[in-house]
Design an enzyme around this catalytic site. Structure first.
Site, short mmCIF file in Angstrom:
data_model
loop_
_atom_site.label_atom_id
_atom_site.label_comp_id
_atom_site.label_asym_id
_atom_site.label_seq_id
_atom_site.Cartn_x
_atom_site.Cartn_y
_atom_site.Cartn_z
CD GLU A 165 46.94 37.92 41.03
OE1 GLU A 165 47.88 38.64 41.43
OE2 GLU A 165 45.86 37.84 41.62
CB CYS A 167 42.71 42.63 43.43
SG CYS A 167 43.71 43.34 42.12
NE ARG A 223 71.10 44.40 65.17
CZ ARG A 223 70.24 44.24 66.18
NH1 ARG A 223 69.24 45.08 66.34
NH2 ARG A 223 70.35 43.22 67.01
N GLY A 267 58.96 39.93 77.95
CA GLY A 267 59.43 38.65 78.41
C GLY A 267 58.34 37.60 78.41
C1 AOF Z 1 46.08 40.40 43.99
N1 AOF Z 1 47.37 40.03 43.83
O1 AOF Z 1 49.51 40.11 44.39
C2 AOF Z 1 48.01 41.30 45.73
C3 AOF Z 1 46.64 41.63 45.94
O2 AOF Z 1 46.73 49.11 46.06
P1 AOF Z 1 46.98 47.87 45.27
O3 AOF Z 1 46.56 47.97 43.84
O4 AOF Z 1 48.38 47.34 45.41
O5 AOF Z 1 45.98 46.75 45.88
C4 AOF Z 1 46.13 46.30 47.19
C5 AOF Z 1 45.03 45.30 47.51
O6 AOF Z 1 44.98 44.29 46.51
C6 AOF Z 1 45.28 44.59 48.82
O7 AOF Z 1 44.70 45.22 49.91
C7 AOF Z 1 44.64 43.24 48.57
O8 AOF Z 1 43.24 43.28 48.74
C8 AOF Z 1 44.95 43.01 47.11
N2 AOF Z 1 46.28 42.41 46.97
N3 AOF Z 1 45.72 41.14 45.06
O9 AOF Z 1 45.24 40.06 43.17
C9 AOF Z 1 48.35 40.45 44.64
N4 AOF Z 1 48.98 41.76 46.55
ZN ZN Z 2 45.67 42.27 41.99
#
Ligand code: AOF
Ligand code: ZN
Length: 367
Positions: free
Chosen positions: A55, A78, A210, A301
């Site tokens: 974001e 988040c 690789r 396998g």
């Molecule tokens: C989002 N947008 O692009 C991602 C999220 O330690 P930090 O701050 O990088 O937070 C990691 C946590 O945030 C991860 O475990 C997941 O819950 C969330 N990732 N959230 O809004 C993002 N990569």
């Molecule tokens: Zn975030």
């Protein structure tokens, strides 16, 4: 139901998300698109573990156009102060008007973004009922967070008639160069690559990543499952031990001298119980989880893949199919039981993709 417009932009955000493959895990791959009317005004994805979330990248890209826009994100923004600030507060601050997200954040700390956005008067839609746009973008992240177990994928290469080799014990090269490069790209997104001892013996693989334009942030560990620990240490795997860790999961009958020999060669050795003469695969996956491996891919396998399927431990299958027909005398991929791609417990994910002469189809175990 998602309308066509929302689906289109979330599909694009999902495409952006997987550009973070190999660089962000154990964080999730996340993509974000900002839209005004029918115009995209910003795009971004989580590019590097510990760096800006999708974001923030997208709004920075949009600059003043972020004001009044709709943000399409594959994951709920988040709501926590982690390695970066909360995306919920960031979206509020830059003036986004509406947020459509595909999957809820399964993390206790990071969750709550949707609620926070709504409280700030932003229109919010999500989670949406479409696995491929949300959890399917990074199923290992959601599975390991939800079940606290290692996510297991299988990679198999088969001929057009579902065979794996012309004769037993002899390696038949099935896939071409382009498919092999794709395998390295897929490997780069996993914490570990698993093989059985027989595959190690027959193929002498490196199991490293690789041939890619980028290096994985954490080269996947290499895991060998062996009932008796009798592995050749004059092999490519042990010869390249400095490139990424080697974990041997050995059956309980493994002698102390074999364990010492493997440890002297640089391997981490963990002993697990056996079921009959075979290593207990449930316990093997527990060992991987305890070692911090949240996602692994088993590359051989076929017998080991079949055993994982019989115990219903696999969540995803990467199936490479070649145009060749090996005929009725060749070795079938599974000796018994239903093939995942013929079983209604498994669902095809997305469309088939061509790599040269070969075709990759992804199947997810329906839960
Ligand atoms: C989002 N947008 O692009 C991602 C999220 O330690 P930090 O701050 O990088 O937070 C990691 C946590 O945030 C991860 O475990 C997941 O819950 C969330 N990732 N959230 O809004 C993002 N990569
Ligand atoms: Zn975030």
């Amino acid at each position: 139901m998602l309308d066509e417009r929302d689906k289109k932009w979330l599909t694009y955000a999902a495409k952006l998300a997987i550009k973070g493959r190999g660089r962000v895990h154990p964080n999730p791959m996340v993509g974000c698109v900002l839209v005004k009317g029918n115009r995209m005004v910003g795009e971004g994805w989580h590019q590097e573990y510990g760096s800006n979330h999708a974001e923030v990248v997208a709004t920075t890209n949009a600059q003043a156009d972020a004001i009044g826009s709709t943000a399409y994100v594959t994951l709920e923004p988040c709501n926590h102060e982690g390695k970066t600030g909360p995306c919920s507060e960031h979206l509020i601050k830059v003036g986004v008007k509406k947020v459509v997200f595909a999957a809820s954040d399964p993390g206790v700390a990071a969750a709550g973004g949707a609620k926070r956005l709504k409280e700030a008067g932003i229109e919010v839609r999500g989670p949406v009922d479409d696995f491929s746009l949300g959890e399917g973008v990074d199923p290992a992240f959601f599975y390991s967070a939800r079940y606290e177990r290692t996510y297991l994928a299988l990679k198999l290469a088969v001929s057009k008639d579902d065979k794996i080799a012309e004769t037993v014990g002899v390696r038949t090269f099935l896939t071409g160069e382009q498919a092999n490069t794709e395998v390295h790209r897929i490997r780069s997104g996993f914490d570990g690559i698993v093989v059985g001892a027989n595959t190690l013996r027959a193929d002498d693989p490196f199991l490293t990543v690789r041939e890619l334009p980028y290096e994985p942030r954490l080269p996947p560990a290499r895991i060998v499952i062996s009932s008796d620990g009798d592995l050749c240490i004059q092999s490519n795997l042990f010869g390249s031990i400095g490139r990424s860790p080697v974990l041997v999961i050995a059956g309980e009958t493994t002698s102390a001298s074999s364990i010492n020999r493997l440890r002297s060669a640089g391997a981490i050795v963990e002993v697990v119980k056996c079921v009959g003469k075979r290593v207990d695969l449930v316990e093997s996956l527990q060992v991987m989880w305890e070692k911090g491996l949240k996602s692994v891919m088993c590359e051989g396998g076929a017998e080991l893949a079949q055993a994982f399927c019989a115990l219903d431990l696999a969540q995803r299958l990467y199936l490479f199919r070649t145009g060749r027909i090996l005929g009725p005398k060749a070795v079938p991929v599974f000796s018994k039981g239903s093939l995942p791609w013929n079983s209604n417990l498994w669902e095809q994910r997305g469309n088939e993709v061509n790599f040269g002469e070969d075709v990759l189809t992804i199947y997810d175990r329906e839960r």
